[in-house]
Write an enzyme that holds these catalytic residues in place. Structure first.
Site, PDB file in Angstrom:
ATOM      1  N   HIS A 129     -76.135 -17.966 -20.677  1.00 36.53           N
ATOM      2  CA  HIS A 129     -76.863 -17.152 -19.727  1.00 36.53           C
ATOM      3  C   HIS A 129     -76.558 -17.518 -18.274  1.00 36.53           C
ATOM      4  CE1 HIS A 129     -80.028 -14.405 -19.039  1.00 36.53           C
ATOM      5  NE2 HIS A 129     -80.258 -15.133 -17.971  1.00 36.53           N
ATOM      6  N   GLU A 132     -50.765  -4.332 -32.917  1.00 32.38           N
ATOM      7  CA  GLU A 132     -50.723  -5.782 -32.751  1.00 32.38           C
ATOM      8  C   GLU A 132     -49.936  -6.466 -33.866  1.00 32.38           C
ATOM      9  OE1 GLU A 132     -54.740  -7.297 -32.476  1.00 32.38           O
ATOM     10  OE2 GLU A 132     -55.489  -5.904 -33.984  1.00 32.38           O
ATOM     11  N   ASP A 182     -52.178 -10.748 -30.327  1.00 27.28           N
ATOM     12  CA  ASP A 182     -51.665 -10.869 -31.691  1.00 27.28           C
ATOM     13  C   ASP A 182     -50.210 -10.411 -31.810  1.00 27.28           C
ATOM     14  OD1 ASP A 182     -53.639 -12.043 -33.366  1.00 27.28           O
ATOM     15  OD2 ASP A 182     -54.883 -10.270 -33.034  1.00 27.28           O
ATOM     16  N   CYS A 230     -54.856  -3.851 -24.450  1.00 24.30           N
ATOM     17  CA  CYS A 230     -56.094  -4.628 -24.289  1.00 24.30           C
ATOM     18  C   CYS A 230     -55.872  -6.113 -24.535  1.00 24.30           C
ATOM     19  CB  CYS A 230     -57.186  -4.081 -25.194  1.00 24.30           C
ATOM     20  SG  CYS A 230     -56.729  -4.032 -26.926  1.00 24.30           S
TER      21      CYS A 230
END
Ligand code: PEP
Ligand code: MG
Length: 587
Positions: A199, A442, A466, A513
């Site tokens: 947090h 990937e 990957d 991504c």
């Protein structure tokens, strides 16, 4: 820990949780724990004691309301919820009601009753199975401390200005403590506990305060008033540094601040290159909390929602409703138009899910992971597909399958998607029937077959993390083969190029991504190849937008051509550094 003499310069290594540098004097957060007097009430005193408690609860209620409002303005709804849910505790008969009962029935003072009931409630929440409810224990302790301070008329230790910006050192910060901080009075955080996603780390990033968390042992090394340097990039804390190091860090800090101010100009602007090509800069997120952070950081949407984090660290699978809420929450953050690409469960490899009872594998990265596992467990998979479909009714949701290696897998996943749609039809639940469906590229097999896949999907998103490890046969978790697991390897560049070209021939869009998408040196190369969408961690968005604004895509196509024909990753990186003017400003 690195010692330089008993009270000399010392270094403590933790986790760089919020970037930037800070130099300042340490303030060690002391909480008003304990010290409350316990006593029996005298005859006729009960009503007055109950009234004291009620006044204290009202003061806390006003404080929490103000905190919720301020946090809403500053950090958004998701963070503000911390306080609205703490406010509910104040009306909870099981909590404040139980304190009243203890005063009445046991004839003890409000402080003693509060102490007992808070300790019991915290224990009760801690003992529960559900992780969410376990986390409520921290809220109860937090609220209990506030009521105690109000009863004793104690000032809020964080409510006072510190005089000059300080380095706040603590074990960790409770949610309400972090939100109460005045950003102008805190230069940096040095926390003994916590992780990048704890947090205090999230709040530090959203306030733009440099932070090192998880710095074990740091509290025993710092005395109040010591000069401390927070290096939020490398995760190092320098305690009692010498003058030369202080000057070095002051310069770094000032340069970083100048750079952040320059980047501010790019917030809220579209992502366009100098010659007018529009691209999309979107964020990788792991849950709805990250969505706020991403939006604040300038993301135009979500390019990768890693849903597996919803499934991890708990003892049972999240049901359709819980998943739907978590997906829709991200859609709500970005609004109905912005793209939100939700990836189906990518478990296995380095992400374990003990309660699925998977058998141990010798090579988990080559094993039964992601889409392979989902196809083997169609009910689990369809629950997720229905939740994603339902979220698609509220915005521009796109669905993406991870780790696809064959066309059969894609077709089988789509068949289950059709079943999921029919199941929702039967229940009369709305979804977007035209939701785009894409795959991650990937696995090298998928990259090599991209021309075939392009006919059956709406988009590709290249997962270089990957793709690199599978292409180079170099484990992404193993540092000793890190030189091989490099996205600038010409073999990887050839595959990426092939994928983008295959998609273009079928009129499909391509995103990326993996970490490469947010790497400044790679951005000109990828833009030159025609990549449409770049998805990255939130902090990389504004630098990427600033870099793109300097580029002319028309002049970049040759980068891929040359890079793909160089011999080594080093040559590729060197070549890009030579060809792209000012890239050093961004690295
Ligand atoms: C990737 O492999 O590049 C990717 C984005 O997925 P993850 O890092 O979640 O495996
Ligand atoms: Mg991956």
């Amino acid at each position: 820990m690195d010692e330089g003499g008993e009270w000399g310069h010392m270094q403590v290594k933790g986790i760089g949780a919020s970037p930037g540098y800070a130099v300042g004097k340490a303030v060690i957060l002391k909480r008003h724990d304990g010290g409350a007097e316990r006593r029996r009430l005298r005859e006729g005193e009960t009503d007055a004691e109950l009234a004291r408690l009620r006044q204290a609860v009202e003061r806390v209620s006003r404080e929490l309301e103000r905190l919720a409002d301020e946090t809403m303005q500053r950090a958004g709804e998701e963070q503000a919820k911390i306080f609205s849910s703490q406010m509910l505790l104040l009306q909870d008969p099981e909590y404040v009601g139980a304190v009243e009962n203890a005063i009445r029935e046991q004839g003890i003072n409000a402080e003693a009753a509060l102490d007992d009931v808070t300790a019991m409630t915290v224990e009760m929440f801690r003992g529960l199975e559900d992780e969410y409810l376990q986390a409520r224990a921290a809220d109860v302790a937090d609220v209990g401390r506030r009521i105690m301070d109000a009863l004793l008329g104690r000032e809020d230790p964080l409510g006072q200005p510190f005089g000059e910006p300080v380095i706040l050192a603590a074990d960790d910060l409770a949610p309400s403590e972090t939100a109460r901080l005045k950003p102008e009075s805190v230069a940096g955080f040095a926390m003994e506990l916590g992780s990048r996603t704890s947090h205090s780390a999230i709040i530090a990033r959203s306030l733009g305060i440099p932070a090192v968390v998880g710095a074990k042992g740091v509290l025993s090394q710092i005395a109040a008033g010591d000069v401390v340097i927070v290096d939020g990039r490398s995760g190092v804390l320098h305690i009692r540094p010498d003058e030369a190091l202080i000057r070095e860090y002051e310069e770094k800090r000032d340069a970083h601040r100048r750079r952040m101010r320059e980047l501010e100009a790019y917030r809220g602007r579209p992502s366009v290159t100098a010659d007018g090509r529009r691209v999309e800069l979107v964020a990788n997120i792991a849950g709805p909390e990250d969505a706020w952070e991403a939006r604040k950081a300038g993301a135009e949407g979500v390019g990768l929602y890693r849903t597996e984090f919803l499934f991890m660290g708990r003892s049972a699978l999240p049901d359709e409703e819980e998943q739907f809420n978590a997906y829709k929450a991200a859609v709500d953050v970005f609004g109905p138009e912005a793209p939100v690409v939700i990836r189906t469960l990518d478990i296995g490899g380095d992400k374990e899910l003990p309660h699925l009872g998977l058998s141990a594998e010798l090579n988990p990265f080559l094993g039964n992971r992601a889409i392979r596992l989902c196809l083997e467990r169609p009910e689990m998979f369809k629950t997720q597909l229905r939740a994603i479909l339902r979220a698609s009714h509220y915005g521009n949701v796109k669905l993406m399958y991870p780790m696809i290696s064959t066309l059969q897998e894609l077709r089988e996943a789509n068949r289950l998607l059709e079943e999921a749609k029919r199941e929702l039809d039967e229940r009369g639940m709305p979804y977007n029937g035209a939701m785009e469906v894409g795959i991650m590229i990937e696995v090298p097999a998928a990259a090599l077959m991209a021309d075939r896949f392009a006919r059956e999907v709406d988009f590709f998103s290249i997962g270089t993390n990957d793709l690199v490890q599978y292409t180079m046969a170099a484990d992404r978790m193993n540092e000793s083969v890190g030189h091989l697991a490099d996205p600038f390897q010409p073999a990887v560049i050839r595959l990426i190029r092939r994928v983008i070209e295959a998609a273009a021939r079928e009129g499909r869009w391509v995103g990326m991504c993996g970490e490469m998408a947010g790497t400044p040196l790679a951005i000109p190369l990828l833009a030159g190849m025609g990549l449409h969408e770049f998805s990255m961690s939130a902090g990389a968005i504004l630098p990427a937008r600033a870099l793109l604004a300097r580029l002319r895509v028309g002049g970049l196509a040759h980068l891929a051509e040359t890079a793909a024909n160089l011999d080594t990753a080093e040559e590729v990186a060197e070549f890009l550094r030579r060809e792209v003017p000012d890239i050093a400003d961004f690295e």
